[in-house]
Motif scaffolding. Sequence first.
Motif, mmCIF file in Angstrom:
data_model
loop_
_atom_site.group_PDB
_atom_site.id
_atom_site.type_symbol
_atom_site.label_atom_id
_atom_site.label_comp_id
_atom_site.label_asym_id
_atom_site.label_seq_id
_atom_site.Cartn_x
_atom_site.Cartn_y
_atom_site.Cartn_z
ATOM 1 N N ARG A 197 -3.029 22.589 -35.231
ATOM 2 C CA ARG A 197 -2.435 23.585 -34.337
ATOM 3 C C ARG A 197 -3.140 23.684 -32.985
ATOM 4 O O ARG A 197 -2.514 23.991 -31.976
ATOM 5 C CB ARG A 197 -2.421 24.950 -35.019
ATOM 6 C CG ARG A 197 -1.454 24.988 -36.193
ATOM 7 C CD ARG A 197 -1.240 26.394 -36.715
ATOM 8 N NE ARG A 197 -0.189 26.390 -37.701
ATOM 9 C CZ ARG A 197 -0.370 26.110 -38.991
ATOM 10 N NH1 ARG A 197 -1.567 25.824 -39.414
ATOM 11 N NH2 ARG A 197 0.636 26.101 -39.835
ATOM 12 N N CYS A 230 -4.796 21.215 -31.377
ATOM 13 C CA CYS A 230 -4.885 19.964 -30.621
ATOM 14 C C CYS A 230 -3.835 19.936 -29.510
ATOM 15 O O CYS A 230 -2.629 19.855 -29.774
ATOM 16 C CB CYS A 230 -4.706 18.765 -31.545
ATOM 17 S SG CYS A 230 -4.844 17.187 -30.670
ATOM 18 N N ASN A 290 -1.558 16.924 -29.439
ATOM 19 C CA ASN A 290 -0.750 16.701 -30.648
ATOM 20 C C ASN A 290 -1.164 15.402 -31.343
ATOM 21 O O ASN A 290 -0.324 14.646 -31.837
ATOM 22 C CB ASN A 290 0.741 16.656 -30.305
ATOM 23 C CG ASN A 290 1.249 17.976 -29.779
ATOM 24 O OD1 ASN A 290 0.902 19.024 -30.308
ATOM 25 N ND2 ASN A 290 2.054 17.926 -28.732
ATOM 26 N N SER A 317 -2.298 15.181 -37.353
ATOM 27 C CA SER A 317 -1.150 15.475 -38.208
ATOM 28 C C SER A 317 -1.499 15.133 -39.643
ATOM 29 O O SER A 317 -2.523 14.497 -39.925
ATOM 30 C CB SER A 317 0.076 14.670 -37.764
ATOM 31 O OG SER A 317 -0.187 13.279 -37.888
#
Length: 260
Positions: free
Chosen positions: A225, A227, A230, A233
């Motif tokens: 959340r 980063c 993005n 994952s």
Amino acid sequence: MKMNELKLVYFSPTGRTRKVIMEVARNIDLKSVSHDFSVYKEKKPVLKFAENDFVLFGIPVYGGRVPSLFAQYLQNVTGKNTPAALIATYGCREYEDALIELKDLVENNGFKVIGAAAFPAEHSIVETIGARRPNKADMKVIAEYGVNLNRRLRKEDNFDNIDIHVPGNRPYRKYSKNMLFPKADVNSCTECKACARSCPAGAISIKDPKTTDHKKCIGCLKCVRICKQNARSVNSLKYRIAEGKLKKVCQSDKAAEIFL
């Protein structure tokens, strides 16, 4: 009894437990001091509270239990027949043994529990479950919990006759195994180290933030959340499997349960 200070002792990787405990604290007429264990501390701090302190303990529920990492911190948190209240937030499934376990942990360390509550919140893995909870209606209930605790503090000279009962089983249910381990996209990661600095479990190395220590990772997904690139994952197939299972057992309209 004239109370000294309100102490907030909590664990809140995604911020929802912190939101709840701060709203409860806002309705208690004492100066507050926060002890946030959401950021990893290799050397566990030692906290000792006096008889006239009041302590709010707050946790998110992980698989129906107190997060094991927070339980480790609690080993160094002691009271002297210190009044305390409990807060558990959970992702709209069940809180199962979390409240009774938290009650046992703090009472074994010298605290007297005078209130307890479990509040539904947005699920930390599947955010569509209980989306945006605690919402405005939830916050009113949370605030009222604080008001009632404040009344109890003002009314009682001592708390020896208070006996709070909460749901749960002993022995506690077994800890569930974390299956969601965030990993970094080596092409997107800029090694800003924000994930490593914020990981509550110390599972991401400052020297090599592209890796995750699976033995330490608690699956809170905080690193995903925060980063900005993005770049972090979880495995998409494992996530879809977890999402499917959770949507079958979670109910977004769960109501708060308060024990006073």
